[in-house]
Design an enzyme around this catalytic site. Structure first.
Site, PDB file in Angstrom:
ATOM      1  N   SER A  93     -37.270  -3.464  -8.068  1.00 53.47           N
ATOM      2  CA  SER A  93     -36.393  -4.471  -7.456  1.00 53.47           C
ATOM      3  C   SER A  93     -36.390  -4.307  -5.937  1.00 53.47           C
ATOM      4  O   SER A  93     -35.866  -5.162  -5.227  1.00 53.47           O
ATOM      5  CB  SER A  93     -34.970  -4.361  -8.007  1.00 53.47           C
ATOM      6  OG  SER A  93     -34.509  -3.024  -7.969  1.00 53.47           O
ATOM      7  N   ASP A 113     -39.968   3.284 -10.845  1.00 55.55           N
ATOM      8  CA  ASP A 113     -40.609   2.216 -11.618  1.00 55.55           C
ATOM      9  C   ASP A 113     -42.109   2.199 -11.376  1.00 55.55           C
ATOM     10  O   ASP A 113     -42.552   2.227 -10.217  1.00 55.55           O
ATOM     11  CB  ASP A 113     -40.060   0.856 -11.169  1.00 55.55           C
ATOM     12  CG  ASP A 113     -38.976   0.331 -12.084  1.00 55.55           C
ATOM     13  OD1 ASP A 113     -38.903   0.768 -13.256  1.00 55.55           O
ATOM     14  OD2 ASP A 113     -38.195  -0.521 -11.632  1.00 55.55           O
ATOM     15  N   LYS A 155     -40.401   4.805 -15.183  1.00 49.02           N
ATOM     16  CA  LYS A 155     -39.948   3.752 -16.099  1.00 49.02           C
ATOM     17  C   LYS A 155     -41.024   2.671 -16.127  1.00 49.02           C
ATOM     18  O   LYS A 155     -41.643   2.401 -15.097  1.00 49.02           O
ATOM     19  CB  LYS A 155     -38.621   3.167 -15.623  1.00 49.02           C
ATOM     20  CG  LYS A 155     -38.145   1.952 -16.439  1.00 49.02           C
ATOM     21  CD  LYS A 155     -36.709   1.603 -16.159  1.00 49.02           C
ATOM     22  CE  LYS A 155     -36.479   0.716 -14.956  1.00 49.02           C
ATOM     23  NZ  LYS A 155     -37.209  -0.570 -14.973  1.00 49.02           N
ATOM     24  N   GLU A 201     -42.057  -1.311 -18.050  1.00 49.59           N
ATOM     25  CA  GLU A 201     -41.560  -2.459 -18.802  1.00 49.59           C
ATOM     26  C   GLU A 201     -42.484  -2.774 -19.979  1.00 49.59           C
ATOM     27  O   GLU A 201     -43.698  -2.587 -19.875  1.00 49.59           O
ATOM     28  CB  GLU A 201     -41.479  -3.694 -17.884  1.00 49.59           C
ATOM     29  CG  GLU A 201     -40.483  -3.534 -16.750  1.00 49.59           C
ATOM     30  CD  GLU A 201     -40.400  -4.774 -15.865  1.00 49.59           C
ATOM     31  OE1 GLU A 201     -40.991  -5.825 -16.197  1.00 49.59           O
ATOM     32  OE2 GLU A 201     -39.728  -4.677 -14.813  1.00 49.59           O
ATOM     33  N   GLU A 249     -32.250  -4.814 -20.773  1.00 49.28           N
ATOM     34  CA  GLU A 249     -31.818  -5.745 -19.725  1.00 49.28           C
ATOM     35  C   GLU A 249     -31.584  -7.136 -20.314  1.00 49.28           C
ATOM     36  O   GLU A 249     -32.472  -7.707 -20.963  1.00 49.28           O
ATOM     37  CB  GLU A 249     -32.867  -5.817 -18.588  1.00 49.28           C
ATOM     38  CG  GLU A 249     -32.430  -6.774 -17.489  1.00 49.28           C
ATOM     39  CD  GLU A 249     -33.197  -6.625 -16.179  1.00 49.28           C
ATOM     40  OE1 GLU A 249     -34.043  -5.707 -16.046  1.00 49.28           O
ATOM     41  OE2 GLU A 249     -32.934  -7.456 -15.275  1.00 49.28           O
TER      42      GLU A 249
HETATM   43  O1  KIV Z   1     -36.055  -2.570 -10.769  1.00 47.82           O
HETATM   44  C1  KIV Z   1     -34.894  -2.380 -11.128  1.00 47.82           C
HETATM   45  O2  KIV Z   1     -33.957  -2.306 -10.321  1.00 47.82           O
HETATM   46  C2  KIV Z   1     -34.632  -2.244 -12.563  1.00 47.82           C
HETATM   47  C3  KIV Z   1     -33.211  -2.180 -13.026  1.00 47.82           C
HETATM   48  C4  KIV Z   1     -32.450  -3.378 -12.679  1.00 47.82           C
HETATM   49  C5  KIV Z   1     -33.117  -1.862 -14.464  1.00 47.82           C
HETATM   50  O3  KIV Z   1     -35.544  -2.188 -13.314  1.00 47.82           O
END
Ligand code: KIV
Length: 287
Positions: free
Chosen positions: A51, A89, A119, A121, A188
């Site tokens: 994000s 991420d 993390k 997706e 989410e």
């Molecule tokens: O990128 C992010 O901030 C996220 C969260 C909102 C779960 O993946």
């Protein structure tokens, strides 16, 4: 439910042990000062979210975020976080091409940026990738429901788990990710009743965002929590501060203070100091 309070550095086994005992807290950070503040405040997981693309770079979505962007932001966050678990991420196209590519990019975040976990997706189809990264010694958080990296496939940002087919897919995905070794799963914008079902079903903590209060933990984008969002504030964010207002007020105060003060310049001339204001009036004094 007993309350566990953390004294020491947060670890992956410790996060797993919270399931059924205490809800876990996670917030995003993209820079050093935010990481220091979150760490000192006691949040358990700091996510360097992709994000960063929308929140920090003002992009319309997360698709343009690169490995280099994420490595740099992750390193800033790990410098600031002494106790919280730092998860980063994997950005779009850093893990989808092949399992080998995913393992090697996940490894870069651990070696070069000192993250403790990654993390990614995707549903059950990502299970082999999760298994391979975990086998390499890197803990993984799964992320299902609204997966912003798939915006072009999904078409829009919406709640997930409304149809029976979608419910089955998400439940099966959560099972597959947990069996592959994911130590937690972000849900989410998943329908609350489905989030509750998944939370009951899987042995690892579920971390909700826009999925109701039924998950084992919550995650939010820090800017949404503290009132620094530009544009739409998601309903579930429920900001607890309005920092944008304080920020703008401070800038207004600075502008007023600077404009009010008469400008002076001190120029030493032959043992004398000449003070000149902007209007050109000069005064001389001994230096
Ligand atoms: O990128 C992010 O901030 C996220 C969260 C909102 C779960 O993946």
């Amino acid at each position: 439910m007993s309350t566990i309070s953390i004294q020491k550095a947060v670890t992956v086994p410790w996060i797993k042990s919270l399931k059924g005992k205490e809800r876990c807290t996670a917030l995003t950070a993209y820079d050093y000062p935010t990481a220091v503040f979150l760490d000192e405040a006691g949040v358990e997981i700091i996510l360097v979210g992709d994000s960063v693309g929308t929140v920090i770079y003002g992009e319309p979505n997360t698709l343009s975020v690169t490995m280099d962007d994420m490595l740099r932001h992750t390193r800033a966050v790990t410098r600031g976080a002494k106790r919280a678990l730092v998860v980063t991420d994997l950005p779009f196209m850093s893990y989808q091409v092949s399992v080998e590519q995913a393992v090697s990019n996940a490894g870069r975040f651990i070696k070069e940026a000192h993250a403790q976990a990654v993390k990614l997706e995707g549903g059950g189809e990502m299970a082999p990738t999760v298994r391979a990264i975990v086998r390499a010694g890197i803990p993984v958080i799964g992320h299902i429901g609204l997966t912003p990296q798939s915006i072009n496939v999904m078409g829009n940002y919406r709640m997930h788990g409304k149809s029976q087919a979608e419910r089955e897919y998400l439940l099966e995905s959560a099972r597959a990710l947990s069996e592959a070794g994911a130590f937690a799963i972000v849900l989410e914008c998943v329908e609350e009743s489905l989030a509750a079902e998944i939370t009951k079903d899987v042995p690892v903590p579920t971390i909700g965002i826009g999925a109701g209060a039924v998950c084992d933990g919550e995650i939010l984008v820090i800017h949404d929590l503290v009132g620094m969002t530009i544009g739409h504030v998601p309903k579930f964010a429920k900001p607890l501060a309005q920092l944008k207002e304080s920020f703008v007020a401070a800038v207004h105060g600075y502008i007023a203070r600077t404009k009010e003060v008469k400008q002076t310049a001190q120029i030493p001339v032959d043992g004398l100091t000449r003070e000149a204001d902007v209007a050109g009036k000069e005064r001389f004094s001994k230096s």
